[in-house]
Design a protein around this motif. Structure first.
Motif: not given
Ligand SMILES: Cc1ncc(COP(=O)(O)O)c(C=O)c1O
Length: 447
Positions: A43, A183-184, A186, A219, A266, A304-305, A310
């Motif tokens: 993301v 998930c939060v 940043t 993350g 995440t 997100c990834d 991992y």
């Molecule tokens: C693996 C992973 N999940 C979730 C997020 C959350 O995204 P955001 O930074 O937009 O809140 C991040 C952010 O770095 C991440 O690396």
């Protein structure tokens, strides 16, 4: 599909329905927004590109280095983008805890600068966090860096308000989902998407997920840390809930094994947290009859990834999944009562005890923090290494008294409880940690 540049392949990710036989919700259609299919794997490709793009030409003219406070996906995306534009990239972070990502960054040619965060108490007499100092330096006029500043840069949020959010609405035939879960880290993705969804339908319920207190899901932030994030606004979320690392791995396994979605932790946390949040609401919908029977609702969560980065994180927590013996002596298995009952010692008594019985003083902080200032005679075993040691059994003779020291006395209390459970008769935690020791005016030495 033909592109002039790989950056054109960022965004427009699929929205995939999760089989109801897997999630078990009867009245809610659940969709995963597959951000793991972005070209650099997450993301953060969207935010990295949107933040870096306006400064790339000037940076190339001045030979600036791209720099970001990130140890994960933002760093990965920026390292690629910088390389494509003939620029160097430096990742500044307090500890690279995911070895696969560290190796990948090195492979991509990134510089990595690991600075201790304030919680590490580099120098407990100094209240300035080295990361904050570095951040200030970067923002000063005349800085030779292109600093993308993901924790404060509105272009982070904007990437999702112009991309991720509108894509979700388009794929739901012009509607916002009833629930949106993310998930939060940043807070950029959740804030940007939530803004757009609410413009379409103010009734959308937004759930922000964080890691449980003292837990680690790479993350994202923990419940304690999330309020420190510059872009985090509590008004964005109708609910902020926490997920444990075990639950994130459970969710990750379900997505990988049953849905064919090779999500990272995440993504697993988002799936797990979404289904948990919706279960009772789904039951209520059964009795909420519309004209044609129960009303159907929809929910979207973000993946997100990808899982591949991992494997060591997962193996450490779930060795059984890798046909290895189950984990032993894990501080995560301690009960709250055991932690509360951990033997502790206040600074004045600790000083007398050291004088009298010469316990082995073990400082669990990072080597930076230890080198800056520590209790005289203490040895340094950083928490991660200590964790490995205790998994193998008691690392000290039961005849040797032990004083455990950490920044504020939380981690040392956990390990004191664990070693006590493992049969050590005289292990104590320094109550309040190095901070309390300093505040009591007790001496610290520098190497
Ligand atoms: C693996 C992973 N999940 C979730 C997020 C959350 O995204 P955001 O930074 O937009 O809140 C991040 C952010 O770095 C991440 O690396």
């Amino acid at each position: 599909m033909r592109y002039e540049s790989i950056t054109e392949a960022i965004g427009n990710t699929p929205l995939v329905r999760i089989d109801p036989a897997v999630h078990g919700l009867h009245h809610i259609d659940l969709y995963a927004k597959l951000e793991l299919l972005n070209p650099f794997g997450s993301v953060k490709d969207r935010a990295a590109w949107n933040m870096a793009r306006p400064g790339l030409t000037a940076a190339a003219e001045h030979g600036s280095q791209v720099v970001e406070l990130s140890s994960g996906n933002t760093a990965k995306a920026l390292a690629v983008i910088a390389g494509m534009h003939g620029l160097g990239f430096k990742s500044v972070t307090n500890r690279m805890r995911i070895p696969e990502i560290k190796d990948l960054l090195l492979l991509l040619g990134a510089d990595i600068e690991e600075l201790p965060g304030q919680s590490e108490c580099l120098d407990p007499t100094n209240t300035e966090d080295p990361l904050t100092l570095f951040h200030r330096e970067l923002s000063e006029p005349g800085s030779s860096y292109l600093h993308t500043d993901q924790y404060f840069n509105p272009r982070n949020t904007e990437a999702h308000a112009t991309g991720t959010g509108p894509e979700i609405v388009k794929d739901l035939d012009g509607r916002a989902p009833d629930w949106f879960v993310a998930c939060v880290g940043t807070a950029g993705s959740s804030t940007g998407v939530a803004r757009v969804l609410r413009e379409h339908d103010p009734r959308v319920q937004v759930v922000g997920l964080v890691a449980a207190k003292s837990d680690f899901i790479p993350g994202i932030r923990t419940l304690d840390e999330v309020h420190e994030v510059g872009l985090f606004d509590p008004a964005t979320y109708d609910t902020v809930a926490s997920v444990t690392s075990d639950e994130a791995i459970e969710g990750m396994l379900t997505l990988a094994r049953r849905c064919g979605i090779l999500a990272g932790p995440t993504g697993g946390a988002a799936y797990y947290g979404t289904v948990r949040h919706l279960r009772s609401l789904d039951d209520e919908l059964a009795s909420d009859q519309g004209a044609g029977g129960p009303v159907r609702r929809s929910a979207v969560f973000i993946v997100c990834d990808r899982i591949e980065s991992y494997l060591s994180y997962t193996k450490r927590r779930r060795p059984d999944l890798f046909r290895q013996p189950a984990r032993r002596n894990d501080p995560a298995d301690l009960t709250d009562a055991e932690i509360a009952a951990a033997p502790g010692v206040e600074t004045p008594d600790a000083q007398k005890w050291i004088e009298r019985d010469r316990p082995l003083v073990v400082d669990l902080r990072s080597p930076f923090a230890y080198a800056a200032l520590h209790i005289e005679g203490a040895i340094n075993i950083v928490d991660e290494l200590f964790d490995e040691l205790v998994r193998g059994g008691l690392p000290f003779s039961t005849r040797q008294p032990v004083l455990l020291v950490c920044p504020v006395g939380e981690q040392s209390a956990r390990y004191a409880a664990l070693l006590t459970r493992m049969g050590h008769p005289d292990v104590r935690s320094l109550t309040g940690g190095v901070i309390a020791w300093r505040d009591a005016g007790a001496p610290l030495v520098r190497d």
